[in-house]
Each structure stands twice: as C-alpha cells, then as structure tokens.
Write an enzyme that holds these catalytic residues in place. Sequence first.
Site, PDB file in Angstrom:
ATOM      1  CE  LYS A  34       4.964 102.533  46.228  1.00  0.00           C
ATOM      2  NZ  LYS A  34       5.692 103.294  45.388  1.00  0.00           N
ATOM      3  CE1 TYR A 251     -27.829  97.523  53.991  1.00  0.00           C
ATOM      4  CE2 TYR A 251     -25.714  96.786  53.150  1.00  0.00           C
ATOM      5  CZ  TYR A 251     -26.666  96.695  54.133  1.00  0.00           C
ATOM      6  OH  TYR A 251     -26.313  96.327  55.351  1.00  0.00           O
TER       7      TYR A 251
END
Length: 358
Positions: A34, A251
């Site tokens: 999957k 940041y």
Amino acid sequence: MRALKASFHSAAFSSNLKRVKSYSPNSKVMAVLKANAYGHGLIEAARALNDADGFSVLTLSEAIELREHGFTQHLLLLEGFFKPYEVKICSLMGIGAVIHHAQQIDYINQVKPVKPIDVHLKVNTGMNRLGFMPKDVDLILKQLEESPYINKIVIMTHFSDADGEKGVASQLACFNEIKGIDIYERSVANSAAIIKYPETHFEWVRPGIMLYGASPFDDKTGNDFQLKPVMSLRSEIIAIQTLEESQSVGYGSVFTAPHKMTVGIVACGYADGYPRHAPSGTPLMVDGVITQTVGRVSMDMLYVDLSSLPNAGVGSSVELWGKGVLVDEVARQSHTVGYELLCAISASNRVPMEYQHG
Ligand SMILES: *Cc1c(COP(=O)(O)O)cnc(C)c1O
C-alpha cells in the site's frame, strides 16, 4: 538539476523477503504494497518481491496495475470494495478483497459477479478500526459459504499493539475463540508480529515495513533484525556558511554556534518529505562521514554541521538516510516512525527515483 534523489536497491528487497521467510517458514507471504509500496514504487517493489505469494494494496487501480504488469500472485484490496462496480472488475481480474462491513456483502449480491470472488473476512478483535465483531462472524461465514458469488475465504484480523508493550495476547485469544475458525486459512501477522510472536504466523503473514528494511519497533532499527534498507535518500551541499560564535542559521535562530564553525546547506527540505520536526543533532552523512543537522529544516533546504569535515564543500555528497544513517534513527529523532518518512518522499512528488538492480 537538483541533486536530491531516492535510490532503491532490489537486492535489499529480496534479502528482506528472505528474512520474513526465515521468521515464518511455514506461512505464505502477502507482501503489503500500500501507499505506493511505502513510497518505494508499486511496480518496482512487486518485481523485486516476485517470490511473495500475494500482494496487498489499498485501491482497485493499484491492483489492476499489478495485473496489467503481468503479476499472477494473489492480490488483495486491504479495505475491500468502496463502490459496487469494483466487484465486477475484481471478479474479472481475479482480485481478492477484504470484507469488513455488511454493505460490502450487499455489493457482491447486487452485482452477482460471473466468477466468484476470493475474500478475506476481517474480524475486529480489539483494534476497533475495521472488521466484524467476533460474535457475528459465525453468521457471516454461513452467508458467505452459501453465496454462489464467493470463492475462497480467509479469516484475518489486525493487531493494534504488536509493536508495543501490550502485545497481541488478548486479540489473539479473541481471534482463536472464533467458532469453526480452524477450517479456514488465517492471516493476522504484520511485521512486528512476524518478528516477535511466532504463534501468530498461521497460513499467511502480511509483512509491510520489514520488507523495506525498517523496524516496526520504535526503539529498534532494521539492523537489529538483519533487515537491509531499500531506500537511500541522497543529495548534495549547495552552499557553505561560516558561523562566528553565537551566530545562528535558519528560521527561528533555533541553533546558535557554540564556537566558530562551518555549516553546509543541503538541497533537501520538508517539501521533499524530510521531517520538519527533525531537531538539531539528527544524524546524516557527508562524504561518507556521519555528522548532524543544525537549525530548523526549511521547505527546500536543511543545514549540516561540517566541523568535523574540513574538506567538504559545494557538491559534497549527503546521505539523508540509507545504509549509513538508518531511516529508523532519523524517525526516532523526529518523534515519528520510519513508515511516515519513507511514504513522505514519494508523496512529495518531487524526488526523482532511481532503481538499482542486482
Ligand atoms: C499496513 C498493513 C500491514 C503491514 O504492517 P507493517 O507494520 O508495515 O508490517 C498488515 N496488515 C494490514 C491490514 C495493514 O494495513
């Protein structure tokens, strides 16, 4: 072109499949493919895992793709039919389906498929996600047995805690108590149960994460079980900065240099699927040497401590994870699991994939 790419090693896949077989030598293997084979590419993964007895996927289109590529293994839709029309296609293409809800039986009876369908009847033994309650199974089995539209029936369940402290005992006991269960083939074990609970192996096992070389247990790595990482995520340094003592990078200025140091800027960020929550200190490799990230991961870039790599520069190779730094280690630092990191790379849709055969 940006240097970031994911490479996949077919030989690692076959080696991991052998590990599954050595843990559960008497069980058939339903390889779980999957989510684009946990981000590894559905068709390439199926090719490398061709010795598996079956493949399970989420959607009908994935199963059709496998059939169109010539795979003759058992195929299983892990959540069964979402819509009635899917019954007809499954019947024509010999695709099996999980039945976890009464409505899915209604779909089959409405469509009246020409060729009877193989089903995995899913029982809810405590995960409380999908499946029939154990007390109802007897009646459902009777219905399925009498239906001209149903071919083979396998009974399955799924564990909530095979990787954790609680373990599988209560769910397994609940499963084993189902009336008349012994006459059916059974499928219950995910990777954690394959490794830890031999009593769950039965006729089928359903490995996912271990085939990709990562650990199902968050306090262990694939290495601990002799699994080989299939995916390597690699990039390059695209710039160098020198930080003076007490200067920051990135940041939020969350990393401050304790002394003068060089920092490499790496072409890989959270938009590629690298975890934004990886803190300063997450391991990665530059020119084959293990070092660590510094600062907050940006959308397209992250930062690496080059204090121990005086010769590194623009163009130096970086392994974000692979053989040298296991995805399990990056996951642990980021408070997540290897599953999420592996899936995220292909889900980002911007990391080229390369396959290495042999
Ligand atoms: C994903 C999945 C598996 C595989 O689980 P792993 O922990 O990756 O081995 C097995 N069974 C079902 C129903 C699943 O959804």
